[in-house]
Design a protein around this motif. Structure first.
Motif, mmCIF file in Angstrom:
data_model
loop_
_atom_site.group_PDB
_atom_site.id
_atom_site.type_symbol
_atom_site.label_atom_id
_atom_site.label_comp_id
_atom_site.label_asym_id
_atom_site.label_seq_id
_atom_site.Cartn_x
_atom_site.Cartn_y
_atom_site.Cartn_z
ATOM 1 N N ALA A 176 15.133 4.614 -7.721
ATOM 2 C CA ALA A 176 15.180 4.657 -6.255
ATOM 3 C C ALA A 176 14.401 5.851 -5.712
ATOM 4 O O ALA A 176 13.654 5.720 -4.732
ATOM 5 N N GLN A 177 14.549 7.007 -6.339
ATOM 6 C CA GLN A 177 13.840 8.198 -5.866
ATOM 7 C C GLN A 177 12.336 8.067 -6.085
ATOM 8 O O GLN A 177 11.542 8.503 -5.247
ATOM 9 N N ILE A 178 11.949 7.483 -7.207
ATOM 10 C CA ILE A 178 10.510 7.276 -7.461
ATOM 11 C C ILE A 178 9.929 6.334 -6.413
ATOM 12 O O ILE A 178 8.856 6.574 -5.853
ATOM 13 N N MET A 179 10.641 5.249 -6.130
ATOM 14 C CA MET A 179 10.187 4.290 -5.125
ATOM 15 C C MET A 179 10.033 4.957 -3.762
ATOM 16 O O MET A 179 9.026 4.765 -3.065
ATOM 17 N N GLU A 180 11.012 5.764 -3.376
ATOM 18 C CA GLU A 180 10.956 6.445 -2.083
ATOM 19 C C GLU A 180 9.771 7.401 -2.017
ATOM 20 O O GLU A 180 9.081 7.493 -1.001
ATOM 21 N N GLY A 181 9.535 8.117 -3.130
ATOM 22 C CA GLY A 181 8.423 9.056 -3.159
ATOM 23 C C GLY A 181 7.083 8.371 -3.006
ATOM 24 O O GLY A 181 6.229 8.796 -2.210
ATOM 25 N N VAL A 182 6.898 7.297 -3.747
ATOM 26 C CA VAL A 182 5.602 6.606 -3.738
ATOM 27 C C VAL A 182 5.338 5.921 -2.401
ATOM 28 O O VAL A 182 4.219 5.973 -1.876
ATOM 29 N N LYS A 183 6.346 5.294 -1.836
ATOM 30 C CA LYS A 183 6.090 4.547 -0.599
ATOM 31 C C LYS A 183 5.760 5.469 0.574
ATOM 32 O O LYS A 183 5.184 5.024 1.577
ATOM 33 N N MET A 184 6.053 6.777 0.443
ATOM 34 C CA MET A 184 5.736 7.740 1.499
ATOM 35 C C MET A 184 4.461 8.534 1.208
ATOM 36 O O MET A 184 4.075 9.391 1.987
ATOM 37 N N ASP A 185 3.806 8.237 0.085
ATOM 38 C CA ASP A 185 2.698 9.080 -0.383
ATOM 39 C C ASP A 185 1.471 8.215 -0.709
ATOM 40 O O ASP A 185 1.463 7.478 -1.695
ATOM 41 N N VAL A 186 0.427 8.335 0.091
ATOM 42 C CA VAL A 186 -0.775 7.510 -0.103
ATOM 43 C C VAL A 186 -1.477 7.826 -1.416
ATOM 44 O O VAL A 186 -2.255 7.011 -1.917
ATOM 45 N N SER A 187 -1.221 9.008 -1.985
ATOM 46 C CA SER A 187 -1.892 9.376 -3.226
ATOM 47 C C SER A 187 -0.935 9.347 -4.420
ATOM 48 O O SER A 187 -1.249 9.835 -5.492
ATOM 49 N N GLY A 188 0.248 8.754 -4.233
ATOM 50 C CA GLY A 188 1.261 8.754 -5.276
ATOM 51 C C GLY A 188 1.143 7.604 -6.255
ATOM 52 O O GLY A 188 0.652 6.520 -5.926
ATOM 53 N N ILE A 189 1.593 7.841 -7.482
ATOM 54 C CA ILE A 189 1.745 6.803 -8.497
ATOM 55 C C ILE A 189 3.033 7.109 -9.255
ATOM 56 O O ILE A 189 3.346 8.281 -9.525
#
Length: 276
Positions: A176-189
């Motif tokens: 859940a935390q990984i999903m939240e981080g990525v969906k808010m970050d255009v440069s995230g993976i």
């Protein structure tokens, strides 16, 4: 049901008989599935009490070693050190493989690529590439959303790619935390269990990258059941349950439920796979 600091906890109370009180700890990849199975098991076995918590595969295995669990859910096999500790403590373990999972690599929905090859992914997650420019042409810093060292998924990805993760990788408590981080970050993976995507992530603003083993080869999605059954996806793996022999009689009813037609149907409906 509670979700506390990345640890999902389910407590189903029946009788207080210790012979029918089951404690399950471990993998966050498996925790939602374990909760679902336990809820349906309890409907037909309400004389049992079942407590389930996540926290990572390593925590579940450590709980077995400390006598604090009856089942350790794990998304990886025992390592040599753990195997040695069980032998030193004289704890005989029975291993159950009850499902197959695929690890999905996620980016924001507007990410300019739909797939990535293993070699490029290796450079991204190891920190050799710190910027997306060699991959997408966009001059933005790469942000990695991963798991802590006690996570079976982290260990699985690291071993498949034969890397150490970038020191800049963010260590998150769970899917859940990984999903939240990525969906808010255009440069995230980031990486999460495919089962989690199927259950909770299909309406999220994220994209699941297809993976090709080599540049130019066909890319495969972790959400493609036919590909998983054919073992074509690079990041697929069995899901384990480790059970001390002394707990086997107590937990056997729950394990038998998992293997029953009803249990198998729940496993598949939760986005996991059964390879006969």
């Amino acid at each position: 049901m509670k979700y506390l600091s990345g640890i999902f906890v389910l407590l189903l109370l029946g009788c207080s008989n210790n012979d029918k009180s089951i404690k399950v700890k471990g993998s966050d990849t498996e925790v939602n599935l374990a909760v679902n199975l336990a809820e349906h098991f309890y409907k037909i076995n309400d004389d049992f009490s079942v407590a389930i918590s996540g926290g990572g595969s390593g925590l579940g295995i450590a709980s077995l070693l400390n006598g604090q669990a009856d089942i350790a859910n794990s998304s990886r096999p025992l390592n040599d050190e753990e195997d040695s500790l069980f032998r030193v403590k004289g704890i005989d373990i029975k291993t159950v493989v009850f499902a197959e999972d695929a690890t999905a690599f996620i980016v924001q929905k507007d990410f300019p690529l739909d797939s990535i090859d293993v070699a490029t992914l290796t450079k991204v997650l190891s920190g050799e590439y710190k910027n997306w420019k060699p991959v997408t042409g966009q001059d933005v810093v790469i942000n990695i959303y991963g798991r802590q060292s006690n996570s079976g998924t982290q260990s699985f990805v690291r071993k498949k790619l034969k890397i150490e993760f970038s020191r800049d990788a963010k260590e998150m408590n769970g899917n859940a935390q990984i999903m939240e981080g990525v969906k808010m970050d255009v440069s995230g993976i980031g990486y999460v269990g495919a089962g989690y995507i199927m259950q909770d992530g299909t309406n999220q603003p994220i994209k699941v990258l297809k993976i090709s083993r080599e540049q130019g080869e066909a890319a495969v999605s972790p959400l493609d059941e036919a590909a998983i059954v054919a073992k074509k996806y690079y990041f697929q793996r069995p899901l384990y349950q480790f059970i001390p022999i002394k707990s086997w009689d107590k937990v056997s009813a729950f394990i038998n439920f998992e293997k029953s037609p009803a249990g198998r149907k729940l496993i598949q409906a939760s986005g996991y796979y059964i390879l006969d």
